[in-house]
Design a protein around this motif. Structure first.
Motif, PDB file in Angstrom:
ATOM      1  N   ASP A  88      86.594 -32.875  15.480  1.00 41.66           N
ATOM      2  CA  ASP A  88      87.828 -33.137  14.733  1.00 41.66           C
ATOM      3  C   ASP A  88      89.045 -32.687  15.535  1.00 41.66           C
ATOM      4  N   ASP A 103      87.323 -44.947  17.253  1.00 38.57           N
ATOM      5  CA  ASP A 103      87.050 -44.315  15.959  1.00 38.57           C
ATOM      6  C   ASP A 103      88.136 -43.285  15.655  1.00 38.57           C
ATOM      7  N   GLN A 104      88.840 -43.513  14.559  1.00 35.78           N
ATOM      8  CA  GLN A 104      89.878 -42.557  14.148  1.00 35.78           C
ATOM      9  C   GLN A 104      89.253 -41.310  13.523  1.00 35.78           C
ATOM     10  N   VAL A 105      88.109 -41.515  12.892  1.00 30.06           N
ATOM     11  CA  VAL A 105      87.363 -40.393  12.313  1.00 30.06           C
ATOM     12  C   VAL A 105      85.919 -40.474  12.801  1.00 30.06           C
TER      13      VAL A 105
END
Ligand code: ZN
Length: 137
Positions: A88, A103-105
């Protein structure tokens, strides 16, 4: 942010059995694991344990991103994967720097680890996977 090191390199191949036979003949290597990664629509042969693995990846459907990669560029290095302590934090830092992310998350990848891909444009020309293992809860 601290990384633990190279988790694996992934090589896109057209015929997994054929390349596994080549790896055995040429290098004396047999896979330690074989896995189908449904999310990425590939089957994988994994050589080694822990950091520094080699993964042969082969598309299971003809319109997946790995299939398109093979069509466009042929067999070869598909991505590298860096094992990080805090995915994160790593993503947030890249985002803040304006790096192009796929991928943002994080999502769940092979072995149940949390993974996210950074676009080659955001990582000096190499598709780069970030991984935080061992397993997501
Ligand atoms: Zn990977």
């Amino acid at each position: 942010m601290k990384a633990k090191g190279l988790d694996h390199v992934a090589i896109a191949v057209k015929d997994l059995d054929q390349v596994m036979a080549f790896y055995k003949d040429a290098f004396g290597l047999v896979p330690d694991e074989q896995e189908e990664v449904k999310d990425q629509q590939v089957k994988a042969a994994i050589y080694g344990h822990g950091l520094g693995r080699i993964e042969l990846i082969c598309p299971t459907v003809s319109d997946s991103s790995v299939a398109k990669f093979l069509e466009k560029r042929g067999e070869g290095l598909h991505h590298i994967c860096i094992e990080v302590e805090d995915i994160d934090a790593a993503l947030a830092k890249l985002k803040a720097q304006g790096a192009q992310l796929i991928d943002q998350v994080p999502r769940i990848g092979a072995g149940g680890a949390r993974i996210a891909f950074v676009h080659p444009k955001g990582a000096h020309g190499v598709l780069t996977e970030l991984r935080q293992g061992p397993k997501a809860p």
